[in-house]
Design a protein around this motif. Sequence first.
Motif, PDB file in Angstrom:
ATOM      1  N   GLY A  29      17.302  49.762   1.416  1.00 25.81           N
ATOM      2  CA  GLY A  29      16.485  50.952   1.203  1.00 25.81           C
ATOM      3  C   GLY A  29      16.309  51.247  -0.264  1.00 25.81           C
ATOM      4  O   GLY A  29      16.121  50.332  -1.089  1.00 25.81           O
ATOM      5  N   ARG A  30      16.369  52.529  -0.601  1.00 26.21           N
ATOM      6  CA  ARG A  30      16.191  52.936  -1.999  1.00 26.21           C
ATOM      7  C   ARG A  30      17.427  53.685  -2.530  1.00 26.21           C
ATOM      8  O   ARG A  30      17.655  53.737  -3.729  1.00 26.21           O
ATOM      9  CB  ARG A  30      14.988  53.900  -2.135  1.00 26.21           C
ATOM     10  CG  ARG A  30      13.682  53.378  -1.596  1.00 26.21           C
ATOM     11  CD  ARG A  30      13.169  52.230  -2.467  1.00 26.21           C
ATOM     12  NE  ARG A  30      11.806  51.838  -2.145  1.00 26.21           N
ATOM     13  CZ  ARG A  30      11.433  51.172  -1.065  1.00 26.21           C
ATOM     14  NH1 ARG A  30      12.343  50.804  -0.178  1.00 26.21           N
ATOM     15  NH2 ARG A  30      10.169  50.833  -0.869  1.00 26.21           N
ATOM     16  N   ASP A  31      18.172  54.303  -1.603  1.00 29.34           N
ATOM     17  CA  ASP A  31      19.280  55.189  -2.000  1.00 29.34           C
ATOM     18  C   ASP A  31      20.562  54.822  -1.257  1.00 29.34           C
ATOM     19  O   ASP A  31      21.426  55.662  -1.072  1.00 29.34           O
ATOM     20  CB  ASP A  31      18.911  56.648  -1.658  1.00 29.34           C
ATOM     21  CG  ASP A  31      18.601  56.828  -0.176  1.00 29.34           C
ATOM     22  OD1 ASP A  31      18.381  55.807   0.517  1.00 29.34           O
ATOM     23  OD2 ASP A  31      18.603  57.976   0.305  1.00 29.34           O
ATOM     24  N   ILE A  32      20.673  53.558  -0.835  1.00 31.12           N
ATOM     25  CA  ILE A  32      21.842  53.182  -0.026  1.00 31.12           C
ATOM     26  C   ILE A  32      23.104  53.166  -0.900  1.00 31.12           C
ATOM     27  O   ILE A  32      24.122  53.767  -0.550  1.00 31.12           O
ATOM     28  CB  ILE A  32      21.625  51.809   0.685  1.00 31.12           C
ATOM     29  CG1 ILE A  32      20.262  51.769   1.390  1.00 31.12           C
ATOM     30  CG2 ILE A  32      22.767  51.533   1.666  1.00 31.12           C
ATOM     31  CD1 ILE A  32      19.997  52.891   2.341  1.00 31.12           C
ATOM     32  N   ASP A  82      19.417  47.781  -2.436  1.00 34.85           N
ATOM     33  CA  ASP A  82      18.331  48.680  -2.833  1.00 34.85           C
ATOM     34  C   ASP A  82      17.355  47.956  -3.745  1.00 34.85           C
ATOM     35  O   ASP A  82      17.633  46.870  -4.245  1.00 34.85           O
ATOM     36  CB  ASP A  82      18.910  49.895  -3.584  1.00 34.85           C
ATOM     37  CG  ASP A  82      19.670  50.828  -2.656  1.00 34.85           C
ATOM     38  OD1 ASP A  82      19.054  51.321  -1.697  1.00 34.85           O
ATOM     39  OD2 ASP A  82      20.884  51.029  -2.884  1.00 34.85           O
ATOM     40  N   GLY A  83      16.227  48.617  -3.973  1.00 35.09           N
ATOM     41  CA  GLY A  83      15.231  48.066  -4.896  1.00 35.09           C
ATOM     42  C   GLY A  83      13.845  48.520  -4.504  1.00 35.09           C
ATOM     43  O   GLY A  83      13.658  49.124  -3.447  1.00 35.09           O
ATOM     44  N   ALA A 107      22.436  51.875  -8.493  1.00 34.32           N
ATOM     45  CA  ALA A 107      23.776  52.468  -8.600  1.00 34.32           C
ATOM     46  C   ALA A 107      24.469  51.781  -9.772  1.00 34.32           C
ATOM     47  O   ALA A 107      24.258  50.580 -10.004  1.00 34.32           O
ATOM     48  CB  ALA A 107      24.561  52.225  -7.308  1.00 34.32           C
ATOM     49  N   GLU A 108      25.272  52.531 -10.499  1.00 34.56           N
ATOM     50  CA  GLU A 108      25.911  51.947 -11.687  1.00 34.56           C
ATOM     51  C   GLU A 108      26.712  50.695 -11.370  1.00 34.56           C
ATOM     52  O   GLU A 108      26.761  49.750 -12.151  1.00 34.56           O
ATOM     53  CB  GLU A 108      26.828  52.987 -12.326  1.00 34.56           C
ATOM     54  CG  GLU A 108      26.090  53.776 -13.381  1.00 34.56           C
ATOM     55  CD  GLU A 108      26.935  54.871 -13.969  1.00 34.56           C
ATOM     56  OE1 GLU A 108      28.163  54.722 -14.012  1.00 34.56           O
ATOM     57  OE2 GLU A 108      26.333  55.884 -14.373  1.00 34.56           O
ATOM     58  N   ASP A 109      27.342  50.685 -10.195  1.00 34.50           N
ATOM     59  CA  ASP A 109      28.188  49.545  -9.838  1.00 34.50           C
ATOM     60  C   ASP A 109      27.460  48.503  -8.982  1.00 34.50           C
ATOM     61  O   ASP A 109      28.098  47.619  -8.407  1.00 34.50           O
ATOM     62  CB  ASP A 109      29.452  50.028  -9.118  1.00 34.50           C
ATOM     63  CG  ASP A 109      29.148  50.954  -7.945  1.00 34.50           C
ATOM     64  OD1 ASP A 109      27.977  51.365  -7.796  1.00 34.50           O
ATOM     65  OD2 ASP A 109      30.078  51.259  -7.174  1.00 34.50           O
ATOM     66  N   ALA A 110      26.119  48.592  -8.894  1.00 34.80           N
ATOM     67  CA  ALA A 110      25.377  47.589  -8.117  1.00 34.80           C
ATOM     68  C   ALA A 110      25.104  46.361  -8.978  1.00 34.80           C
ATOM     69  O   ALA A 110      24.926  46.481 -10.197  1.00 34.80           O
ATOM     70  CB  ALA A 110      24.064  48.182  -7.625  1.00 34.80           C
ATOM     71  N   PHE A 170      23.934  45.683  -4.059  1.00 34.76           N
ATOM     72  CA  PHE A 170      23.000  44.853  -4.819  1.00 34.76           C
ATOM     73  C   PHE A 170      21.729  45.643  -5.078  1.00 34.76           C
ATOM     74  O   PHE A 170      21.321  46.466  -4.248  1.00 34.76           O
ATOM     75  CB  PHE A 170      22.665  43.571  -4.035  1.00 34.76           C
ATOM     76  CG  PHE A 170      23.863  42.698  -3.835  1.00 34.76           C
ATOM     77  CD1 PHE A 170      24.255  41.800  -4.823  1.00 34.76           C
ATOM     78  CD2 PHE A 170      24.635  42.794  -2.672  1.00 34.76           C
ATOM     79  CE1 PHE A 170      25.390  41.015  -4.654  1.00 34.76           C
ATOM     80  CE2 PHE A 170      25.766  42.011  -2.499  1.00 34.76           C
ATOM     81  CZ  PHE A 170      26.144  41.116  -3.496  1.00 34.76           C
ATOM     82  N   TYR A 171      21.124  45.381  -6.232  1.00 33.07           N
ATOM     83  CA  TYR A 171      19.840  45.996  -6.556  1.00 33.07           C
ATOM     84  C   TYR A 171      18.879  44.855  -6.859  1.00 33.07           C
ATOM     85  O   TYR A 171      19.051  44.125  -7.838  1.00 33.07           O
ATOM     86  CB  TYR A 171      19.980  46.927  -7.764  1.00 33.07           C
ATOM     87  CG  TYR A 171      18.730  47.743  -8.015  1.00 33.07           C
ATOM     88  CD1 TYR A 171      18.561  49.002  -7.434  1.00 33.07           C
ATOM     89  CD2 TYR A 171      17.710  47.254  -8.825  1.00 33.07           C
ATOM     90  CE1 TYR A 171      17.417  49.755  -7.651  1.00 33.07           C
ATOM     91  CE2 TYR A 171      16.554  48.000  -9.039  1.00 33.07           C
ATOM     92  CZ  TYR A 171      16.419  49.240  -8.452  1.00 33.07           C
ATOM     93  OH  TYR A 171      15.283  49.976  -8.667  1.00 33.07           O
TER      94      TYR A 171
END
Length: 222
Positions: A129-132, A8-9, A195-198, A144-145
């Motif tokens: 995407g943005r919300d994967i 995401d990003g 995501a917190e864990d990204a 990953f972000y």
Amino acid sequence: MKDVIAIDGPAGAGKSTIAKKLAVQLNYNYLDTGAMYRAVTLLALTNKVDFSDKKKIVSLAKKAQFQFAFSNDESKLLLFLNGQDVSKLIRSKKINQHVSDVACIKGVRDILVKKQQELAQNGKVVMDGRDIGTRVLPEAEYKFYLTATLEERAQRRFNENLNHDDNVSYQQIKENIKLRDEIDSQRKHSPLKKAEDAILIDTTHFSIEEVVEKIKTIIRSE
Ligand code: DC
């Protein structure tokens, strides 16, 4: 979800170029979810639907058939919408102007998220995407972000755009990206969010190859 990579990003962070290269090198499928929101926007434009007519846009999304395939030389990801190759059409200035509004419509998101989950169910997939990582595939094995400064992201999109027909300046691209970032991250439904864990990667000073290697190193080491 084993063998599933979520990326995401914001726009221009390098997601699609990096996701595509990763998928080719790992022999995974690649799914560009932004292309799906762009395709629904294209459907609204070609059917001359007013962008305030959410019901009609949702019904177009419901009927849409999406198929992804790599080009023969594997350099491009092609999107077939209802059987037609729309890969080039979905990158126009008009689509850039309206896509974030279409992506705000909850009914459209619900339909596309479901289709994206179905497309990922067999694993071996890179999805961007943005919300994967937050909504579509929260159980993805790797998240990953990617981010980069606004100026760097606008410059990248400007360089890509030099090959396209629209006559758009760097400044216009920068303004469009800034506006889309704002709409994408402030919308009510599944906003753009790490995501917190990204794992966060700032790609501003890295080449595409360096980021791909970084991600592969992380994947191999876990
Ligand atoms: O990645 P892109 O620029 O092609 O995405 C186009 C738009 O689609 C983007 O402005 C936000 C939206 N989008 C989204 O809301 N959720 C996704 N998973 C992917 C894209």
